[in-house]
Design an enzyme around this catalytic site. Structure first.
Site, PDB file in Angstrom:
ATOM      1  N   PHE A 149      43.268  79.881 100.451  1.00 27.56           N
ATOM      2  CA  PHE A 149      42.080  80.239 101.239  1.00 27.56           C
ATOM      3  C   PHE A 149      42.024  81.709 101.641  1.00 27.56           C
ATOM      4  O   PHE A 149      40.983  82.207 102.042  1.00 27.56           O
ATOM      5  CB  PHE A 149      42.019  79.359 102.510  1.00 27.56           C
ATOM      6  N   LYS A 173      40.389  76.296  90.258  1.00 25.02           N
ATOM      7  CA  LYS A 173      40.258  75.354  91.378  1.00 25.02           C
ATOM      8  C   LYS A 173      40.494  76.144  92.654  1.00 25.02           C
ATOM      9  O   LYS A 173      41.622  76.358  93.081  1.00 25.02           O
ATOM     10  CB  LYS A 173      41.295  74.231  91.204  1.00 25.02           C
ATOM     11  N   GLU A 176      39.509  74.508  98.896  1.00 22.91           N
ATOM     12  CA  GLU A 176      38.343  73.785  99.420  1.00 22.91           C
ATOM     13  C   GLU A 176      37.884  74.355 100.761  1.00 22.91           C
ATOM     14  O   GLU A 176      36.791  74.072 101.227  1.00 22.91           O
ATOM     15  CB  GLU A 176      38.651  72.283  99.537  1.00 22.91           C
ATOM     16  N   SER A 226      50.918  77.819  99.482  1.00 22.83           N
ATOM     17  CA  SER A 226      52.134  77.647 100.295  1.00 22.83           C
ATOM     18  C   SER A 226      53.318  77.241  99.415  1.00 22.83           C
ATOM     19  O   SER A 226      53.130  76.700  98.316  1.00 22.83           O
ATOM     20  CB  SER A 226      51.884  76.562 101.338  1.00 22.83           C
ATOM     21  N   CYS A 281      49.907  86.999 102.455  1.00 22.98           N
ATOM     22  CA  CYS A 281      51.283  86.661 102.073  1.00 22.98           C
ATOM     23  C   CYS A 281      52.152  87.909 102.104  1.00 22.98           C
ATOM     24  O   CYS A 281      53.359  87.830 101.964  1.00 22.98           O
ATOM     25  CB  CYS A 281      51.303  86.034 100.701  1.00 22.98           C
ATOM     26  N   GLU A 375      57.039  80.229 108.056  1.00 21.20           N
ATOM     27  CA  GLU A 375      55.832  81.045 107.887  1.00 21.20           C
ATOM     28  C   GLU A 375      54.821  80.661 108.966  1.00 21.20           C
ATOM     29  O   GLU A 375      54.408  79.507 109.048  1.00 21.20           O
ATOM     30  CB  GLU A 375      55.231  80.813 106.494  1.00 21.20           C
TER      31      GLU A 375
HETATM   32  P1  NAD Z   1      47.931  75.649 100.287  1.00 24.10           P
HETATM   33  O1  NAD Z   1      49.227  75.538  99.585  1.00 24.10           O
HETATM   34  O2  NAD Z   1      47.642  74.710 101.392  1.00 24.10           O
HETATM   35  O3  NAD Z   1      46.732  75.457  99.224  1.00 24.10           O
HETATM   36  C1  NAD Z   1      46.700  76.151  98.012  1.00 24.10           C
HETATM   37  C2  NAD Z   1      45.961  75.313  96.983  1.00 24.10           C
HETATM   38  O4  NAD Z   1      46.649  74.084  96.780  1.00 24.10           O
HETATM   39  C3  NAD Z   1      44.542  74.967  97.387  1.00 24.10           C
HETATM   40  O5  NAD Z   1      43.705  75.145  96.275  1.00 24.10           O
HETATM   41  C4  NAD Z   1      44.643  73.513  97.825  1.00 24.10           C
HETATM   42  O6  NAD Z   1      43.470  72.792  97.560  1.00 24.10           O
HETATM   43  C5  NAD Z   1      45.782  72.987  96.998  1.00 24.10           C
HETATM   44  N1  NAD Z   1      46.565  71.935  97.672  1.00 24.10           N
HETATM   45  C6  NAD Z   1      46.779  71.803  99.012  1.00 24.10           C
HETATM   46  N2  NAD Z   1      47.608  70.761  99.239  1.00 24.10           N
HETATM   47  C7  NAD Z   1      47.919  70.228  98.041  1.00 24.10           C
HETATM   48  C8  NAD Z   1      48.757  69.143  97.625  1.00 24.10           C
HETATM   49  N3  NAD Z   1      49.413  68.398  98.505  1.00 24.10           N
HETATM   50  N4  NAD Z   1      48.860  68.883  96.311  1.00 24.10           N
HETATM   51  C9  NAD Z   1      48.202  69.637  95.409  1.00 24.10           C
HETATM   52  N5  NAD Z   1      47.395  70.672  95.751  1.00 24.10           N
HETATM   53  C10 NAD Z   1      47.253  70.965  97.039  1.00 24.10           C
HETATM   54  O7  NAD Z   1      47.784  77.165 100.744  1.00 24.10           O
HETATM   55  P2  NAD Z   1      46.661  77.816 101.679  1.00 24.10           P
HETATM   56  O8  NAD Z   1      46.850  77.323 103.063  1.00 24.10           O
HETATM   57  O9  NAD Z   1      45.329  77.698 101.051  1.00 24.10           O
HETATM   58  O10 NAD Z   1      47.063  79.353 101.605  1.00 24.10           O
HETATM   59  C11 NAD Z   1      47.998  79.947 102.447  1.00 24.10           C
HETATM   60  C12 NAD Z   1      49.353  79.991 101.788  1.00 24.10           C
HETATM   61  O11 NAD Z   1      49.282  80.685 100.553  1.00 24.10           O
HETATM   62  C13 NAD Z   1      50.387  80.750 102.610  1.00 24.10           C
HETATM   63  O12 NAD Z   1      51.605  80.054 102.542  1.00 24.10           O
HETATM   64  C14 NAD Z   1      50.480  82.091 101.914  1.00 24.10           C
HETATM   65  O13 NAD Z   1      51.701  82.767 102.087  1.00 24.10           O
HETATM   66  C15 NAD Z   1      50.308  81.672 100.496  1.00 24.10           C
HETATM   67  N6  NAD Z   1      49.896  82.777  99.642  1.00 24.10           N
HETATM   68  C16 NAD Z   1      50.823  83.295  98.812  1.00 24.10           C
HETATM   69  C17 NAD Z   1      50.506  84.365  98.007  1.00 24.10           C
HETATM   70  C18 NAD Z   1      51.530  84.957  97.103  1.00 24.10           C
HETATM   71  O14 NAD Z   1      51.176  85.834  96.342  1.00 24.10           O
HETATM   72  N7  NAD Z   1      52.771  84.543  97.128  1.00 24.10           N
HETATM   73  C19 NAD Z   1      49.218  84.908  98.055  1.00 24.10           C
HETATM   74  C20 NAD Z   1      48.281  84.339  98.908  1.00 24.10           C
HETATM   75  C21 NAD Z   1      48.630  83.260  99.709  1.00 24.10           C
END
Ligand code: NAD
Length: 484
Positions: A149, A173, A176, A226, A281, A375
């Site tokens: 997000f 994808k 959401e 994450s 991140c 985090e």
């Molecule tokens: P998230 O992991 O909750 O979601 C990421 C994606 O995974 C979304 O598209 C979501 O729909 C999907 N998703 C969520 N739960 C799922 C599940 N149980 N099974 C399968 N798919 C699932 O992450 P977020 O909250 O959207 O973003 C924040 C996180 O992203 C933070 O931890 C941040 O550090 C990380 N991030 C990392 C980088 C990097 O380059 N390392 C860059 C940006 C964000």
């Protein structure tokens, strides 16, 4: 609602989906601004079919022709920057200047993709008399990109321009929580001349991601989000024999030495921990203050206190995120940490429903506290004291994450020591957010990244292509060498 219901983008345009809808919120007001479909296997299947149908013609288009689309796309990002940035602000909450910087970064990523014909050229050598070996890069096939997000415009553009310029077709994808920008990206690419089916956008959550990981016609999956979900996606996609690059969460340590320049250090550290409401991140999360650094902390406190929520700092993404972040601060305070700047009471006039937290700086945190290890993903900086740089490095090295680390010092020797020994994929010297700019690649270490390669820059070429090694010999050379 400010926006009509979000639709998937499959083939040559938006498609309705007969699935459950989820509310999309404006984090600065708490208002529902749209609804997003929670796609299932059926919708993912339809998107993969369209991507598969478009693959042969797109893969066979010479790369110099493919990148012409991205020259035009870059110009369109620049033409529409105000509207694209406003959309990012509405769905993600970040302030206008941050949203604009995000779209500018998308343009820079696209500029790199335009240079791929120069960078991704193959190799050729006469290896024996009249015998040539050559290496050419071919697309992997239908690929998928799953995004978080926090950068609704930029993170999709980490993968789209490179993967597509290198001849793949894609199913994106998006998160959401922020589905609006992705639709505009698809429309702009169409306007730039991208053929139908080369990019699909399928909205949804866990079920859509699982369908992607399981789909037999998807060859590669990139994921950003994450660590918890990165592990799930990496395990599932690779168990299904796909290549996968999964970027996870972060806990970035900034080591501040007593000789650091006071003004530069304080403003860089505060900008790093509070920018995008700490939801980067690459955000500073732990400051390891080495020896006598109180004069720098004092200045940081002044700067953080001067920041105005709603003007200088946007809201966090959701009510649940706000509650989680405040929970970390409360627990740290209860365990004996000292809250120097407290953003828990932040309120913005006329925006009562917004998910605001002001910049928060907490001193006397110990490495065993949850706030020092996990985090937090909000505008919160914890300070851990260390007696010397090696103790600071031990604290940094103990984190399971490894996205970024920085050191603030005027000493070249100390800087070099940290560059060498920090356990992180991206290291800064006197830089609070050490994001490598193109053509350098983005990617962390340890539990911040699973898989080989990086997601942007040169490091992404290997991931988005497969190399074919070809050996040729013609009749006139037969018998003059040992190749049979
Ligand atoms: P998230 O992991 O909750 O979601 C990421 C994606 O995974 C979304 O598209 C979501 O729909 C999907 N998703 C969520 N739960 C799922 C599940 N149980 N099974 C399968 N798919 C699932 O992450 P977020 O909250 O959207 O973003 C924040 C996180 O992203 C933070 O931890 C941040 O550090 C990380 N991030 C990392 C980088 C990097 O380059 N390392 C860059 C940006 C964000």
């Amino acid at each position: 609602m400010r926006y009509p219901e979000v639709r998937n983008y499959i083939g040559d345009g938006f498609q309705p989906a007969d699935v459950q809808l989820l509310d999309v919120f404006d984090p600065s007001s708490g208002e529902v601004i749209s609804r997003v479909p929670l796609s299932q296997r059926k919708e993912v299947d339809a998107a993969v079919r369209a991507a598969k149908a478009a693959l042969p013609a797109w893969a066979a288009t010479p790369i110099k022709e493919r990148v012409q689309v991205f020259y035009r796309y870059k110009a369109l990002l620049e033409r529409d920057i105000d509207a694209l940035a406003a959309l990012v602000t509405e769905e993600n909450g970040k302030i206008a200047s941050e949203a604009r910087a995000e779209v500018l970064k998308s343009a820079e990523l696209t500029e790199f993709a335009c240079s791929l014909p120069q960078i991704a050229a193959g190799e050729i050598l006469e290896v024996s008399r009249g015998v040539e070996c050559r290496v050419e890069r071919f697309p992997v096939g239908v690929v998928a990109s799953i995004t978080p997000f926090n950068f609704p415009n930029m993170v999709p553009n980490w993968s789209i321009p490179n993967a597509l310029a290198l001849g793949n077709t894609m199913v994106l994808k998006p998160s959401e929580l922020v589905p609006l920008s992705a639709g505009r990206i698809a429309e702009l690419l169409k306007e730039a001349g991208l053929p139908a089916g080369v990019l699909q956008v399928v909205h949804g959550g866990q079920e859509a991601v699982e369908a992607i990981c399981d789909h037999p016609d998807i060859a590669a999956v990139s994921f950003v989000g994450s660590t918890k979900v990165a592990k799930i996606v990496y395990r599932r996609a690779t168990a299904n024999l796909k290549r996968c690059l999964a970027l996870g969460g972060a806990k970035n340590h900034l080591i501040v030495m007593p000789d650091a320049d006071r003004e530069m250090t304080s403003s860089n550290v505060v900008a790093s921990m509070s920018g995008c409401a700490g939801q980067r991140c690459m955000a500073a999360s732990v400051m390891v203050a080495v020896s006598e650094t109180d004069h720098i902390i004092k200045r940081m406190v002044e700067q953080a206190r001067a920041m105005v929520p709603g003007k200088d700092v946007g809201p966090v993404i959701s009510a649940a995120a706000r509650k989680r972040i405040i929970g970390y601060i409360d627990a740290a305070e209860k365990a004996g940490a000292k809250v120097l700047v407290d953003g828990r009471g932040a309120a913005v006039k006329g925006r009562d429903g917004g998910y605001f937290i002001g910049p928060t700086i907490i001193d006397q945190v110990t490495p065993d506290m949850a706030i020092a290890q996990e985090e937090v993903f909000g505008p919160v900086l914890v300070i851990i004291r260390a007696k010397d740089v090696d103790e600071a490095l031990r604290i940094e090295n103990a984190s399971p994450y490894g996205n970024a680390a920085s050191v603030f010092t005027e000493s070249g020797g100390v800087a070099r020591h940290v560059m060498e020994h920090a356990s992180a994929g991206m290291v800064g010297v006197n830089v609070g957010v050490p994001v490598p700019r193109e053509p350098f690649s983005f990617g962390g270490w340890n539990e911040s990244k699973f898989g080989v390669g990086d997601i942007t820059g040169r490091g992404s070429i290997e991931f988005w292509t497969q190399a074919k090694k070809m050996t040729t010999k013609w009749n006139s050379e037969a018998g003059v060498n040992w190749m049979s």
